[in-house]
Design a protein around this motif. Structure first.
Motif, short mmCIF file in Angstrom:
data_model
loop_
_atom_site.label_atom_id
_atom_site.label_comp_id
_atom_site.label_asym_id
_atom_site.label_seq_id
_atom_site.Cartn_x
_atom_site.Cartn_y
_atom_site.Cartn_z
N LEU A 89 72.64 34.09 63.55
CA LEU A 89 71.46 34.35 64.36
C LEU A 89 70.30 34.85 63.49
O LEU A 89 69.15 34.44 63.68
CB LEU A 89 71.79 35.40 65.43
N VAL A 90 70.61 35.70 62.52
CA VAL A 90 69.58 36.37 61.73
C VAL A 90 68.79 35.40 60.86
O VAL A 90 67.54 35.40 60.86
CB VAL A 90 70.22 37.48 60.87
N TRP A 91 69.48 34.55 60.10
CA TRP A 91 68.77 33.71 59.14
C TRP A 91 67.90 32.63 59.79
O TRP A 91 66.77 32.39 59.33
CB TRP A 91 69.76 33.11 58.15
N PRO A 92 68.34 31.97 60.87
CA PRO A 92 67.41 31.04 61.53
C PRO A 92 66.17 31.73 62.09
O PRO A 92 65.07 31.16 62.05
CB PRO A 92 68.28 30.44 62.66
N VAL A 93 66.33 32.96 62.60
CA VAL A 93 65.17 33.68 63.10
C VAL A 93 64.20 34.00 61.96
O VAL A 93 62.98 33.89 62.11
CB VAL A 93 65.61 34.97 63.83
N ALA A 94 64.74 34.39 60.79
CA ALA A 94 63.88 34.67 59.63
C ALA A 94 63.08 33.42 59.25
O ALA A 94 61.89 33.50 58.93
CB ALA A 94 64.73 35.14 58.45
N LEU A 95 63.74 32.26 59.28
CA LEU A 95 63.04 31.01 58.97
C LEU A 95 61.93 30.75 59.98
O LEU A 95 60.81 30.35 59.60
CB LEU A 95 64.04 29.85 58.97
N CYS A 96 62.20 30.99 61.24
CA CYS A 96 61.19 30.76 62.28
C CYS A 96 60.00 31.71 62.11
O CYS A 96 58.85 31.32 62.33
CB CYS A 96 61.80 30.94 63.66
N ILE A 97 60.27 32.96 61.73
CA ILE A 97 59.19 33.91 61.51
C ILE A 97 58.25 33.41 60.41
O ILE A 97 57.03 33.40 60.55
CB ILE A 97 59.76 35.29 61.14
N GLY A 98 58.85 33.00 59.29
CA GLY A 98 58.05 32.51 58.18
C GLY A 98 57.22 31.29 58.54
O GLY A 98 56.03 31.21 58.23
N LEU A 99 57.85 30.33 59.21
CA LEU A 99 57.14 29.11 59.60
C LEU A 99 56.00 29.41 60.58
O LEU A 99 54.90 28.86 60.46
CB LEU A 99 58.11 28.12 60.23
N ALA A 100 56.25 30.29 61.54
CA ALA A 100 55.24 30.60 62.55
C ALA A 100 54.00 31.22 61.91
O ALA A 100 52.86 30.84 62.22
CB ALA A 100 55.82 31.54 63.60
#
Length: 504
Positions: A89-100
């Motif tokens: 859960l943590v790493w996909p959310v981190a990726l989404c934060i960066g992309l956003a």
């Protein structure tokens, strides 16, 4: 597992060093970058704080659940499965934060930040770097939460202190020996963020108990956590939104330079928060274990002792800052005009932070019981009233108006939230918390600081005045500690033990 005393001392040592690193170099940053560029640093810190709500409460849940399982031989082996499941859960959310953030960089540079000297291309590149830094640093809090649950605070704080030094002191060559300016500064933060997350991940996995089978993703671990974690997420989200209302309102309604000045004041109050947060990090896993074991007597004793310890530190350090805000800023920054402009906001932010710090132990007790309902209600009301208030206050009173939101919100929390928590979890002990845990320490420190202020109303940038300041803080800590009954008893017990050991 470290003893509670060792955990608390490690937390205080680590957070004090991090606070020192954060404070020591701010005048250099402002001098080399300028107030407007430093405003981008404040914007980054705001985004980092907001990004924490996207963990959906998993960090708090993870600390509590690991603490409960670690002392249950039948469940120790499942801790690795728990951590691996949440990593998905943590790493996909981190990726989404960066992309956003990166994809929104042009819109933020054009439609949000009110820059006067920085060009649009520089702003866009800066926001992209901010997005990378926020995304790469974000998972480190997850692994730090795992180490907190294992009560590995000494190792966790050693890592945090090392990376804090690398982040704040390591960027100086970039500022002095390159002409990259704010972009080079932010690029360094990106690099250190990646190293910090990797370091915490390796340290956490090495300390997890052995398991009979390889760690794999299990959906049941996520599902079992959803009720408590979502409650914590809601409380944290509302709290973080409230803490960011002032700075984002400033960034939208006032020049970016004012946000840079406000960030200087926030940096000081963040240092105070770092001196109080260690108590929460140490007692929360211990409280979680005591609640699971049903040991109410030990839990109550820990609650009142830790509340008094927090009151001693908050009253002494906060009192000195509130008494000498302009003098402290002038000593620190060497800029008389800047100090005069943000002295009142700093005093208001510090008073609010003292009140907020006093409530970290009640909040830890609430979370240890697996409930976040009261915090959700309190934060929702504060946010609903705080947004229109802050819009009006910032428009009319600028920096002081922004700071007043934090002060008034915490006054309301302390008066309304804490009694309700006691009625549910420690019935009949609210009066003891106010009158025995807080009042003696606050009065003792307040009287001593007031006397010091009367004897020496203003301070200059001299060694004698700096010594006066440190002596006042030290004496305030001693006075508050002697006034707090449980702290005084603890000091006496420790002194007797030391005498007994020396006599053997």
């Amino acid at each position: 597992m470290a003893r509670l005393r060792d955990s608390i001392l490690a937390n205080y040592g680590g957070q004090a060093w991090i606070a020192l690193m954060g404070l020591a170099f701010v005048p250099v940053y402002v001098g080399r970058l300028g107030a407007e560029s430093f405003g981008l640093v404040g914007f980054m810190l705001g985004l980092q704080s907001l990004s924490l709500l996207l963990d959906f409460g998993t960090g708090v849940f993870l600390s509590r659940e690991i603490a409960r399982r670690h002392h249950d031989p039948a469940r120790q082996g499942s801790i690795r499965q728990l951590v691996r499941s949440f990593e998905w859960l943590v790493w996909p959310v981190a990726l989404c934060i960066g992309l956003a953030i990166c994809l929104s960089a042009p819109a933020i540079a054009t439609g949000w930040l009110n820059a006067e000297t920085l060009g649009r291309p520089t702003l866009v590149d800066a926001v992209v770097l901010i997005g990378l830094a926020v995304a790469l640093l974000w998972p480190s809090s997850f692994y730090a939460a795992a180490m907190t649950g294992l009560e590995q605070q000494p190792r966790s704080n050693a890592l945090a202190a090392a990376f804090s030094t690398l982040r704040y002191a390591g960027v100086l060559p970039v500022l002095y020996f390159t002409d990259t300016g704010i972009l080079g500064f932010l690029a360094w933060f990106v690099l250190v963020a990646a190293l910090q997350t990797a370091g915490f991940a390796v340290a956490a996995w090495r300390r997890l108990p052995a398991a009979p089978e390889p760690a794999r993703f299990r959906f049941s671990e996520l599902f079992d956590a959803h009720r408590f974690a979502l409650g914590v997420f809601a409380a944290t989200a509302l709290s973080l939104l409230l803490t960011q209302v002032d700075r984002f309102t400033l960034s939208a309604l006032r020049p970016l330079q004012e946000l840079g000045l406000y960030t200087v004041a926030l940096t000081v109050t963040a240092g105070l928060g770092r001196l109080l947060q260690p108590m929460f990090s140490a007692i929360y896993p211990r409280m979680s274990r005591l609640v699971a074991q049903g040991d109410v007597a030990t839990l109550s004793g820990l609650y009142h002792l830790s509340s008094q310890c927090v009151a001693v530190v908050a009253a002494a350090v906060g009192g000195v800052i509130v008494a000498y805000p302009e003098d402290l800023l002038r000593m620190w920054t060497g800029d008389a005009a800047l100090s005069a402009r943000i002295a009142l906001p700093l005093a208001m932010l510090t008073a609010g932070s003292v009140l907020n710090g006093l409530m970290i132990v009640p909040y830890a007790l609430q979370l240890a019981h697996g409930s976040a309902r009261l915090a959700i209600i309190a934060n929702a009301l504060a946010l609903a009233l705080g947004i229109p208030y802050c819009l009006h206050a910032v428009d009319g009173y600028g920096l002081a108006g922004a700071a007043s939101l934090w002060l008034f919100a915490n006054l309301a929390y302390c008066a309304l939230f804490v009694p309700a928590m006691h009625r549910r979890m420690l019935p009949g002990e609210a009066a003891r918390w106010y009158l025995r845990d807080l009042l003696p320490a606050l009065l003792a420190a307040g009287v001593l600081v007031a006397a010091a202020k009367a004897l020496r109303p203003t301070l200059e940038q001299t060694a004698a005045d700096l010594a006066w300041l440190f002596a006042t803080a030290l004496l305030a800590v001693c006075a508050a500690g002697l006034a707090a009954p449980d702290v005084r008893a603890l000091v006496r017990t420790q002194a007797q033990r030391l005498r007994a050991r020396s006599a053997e």
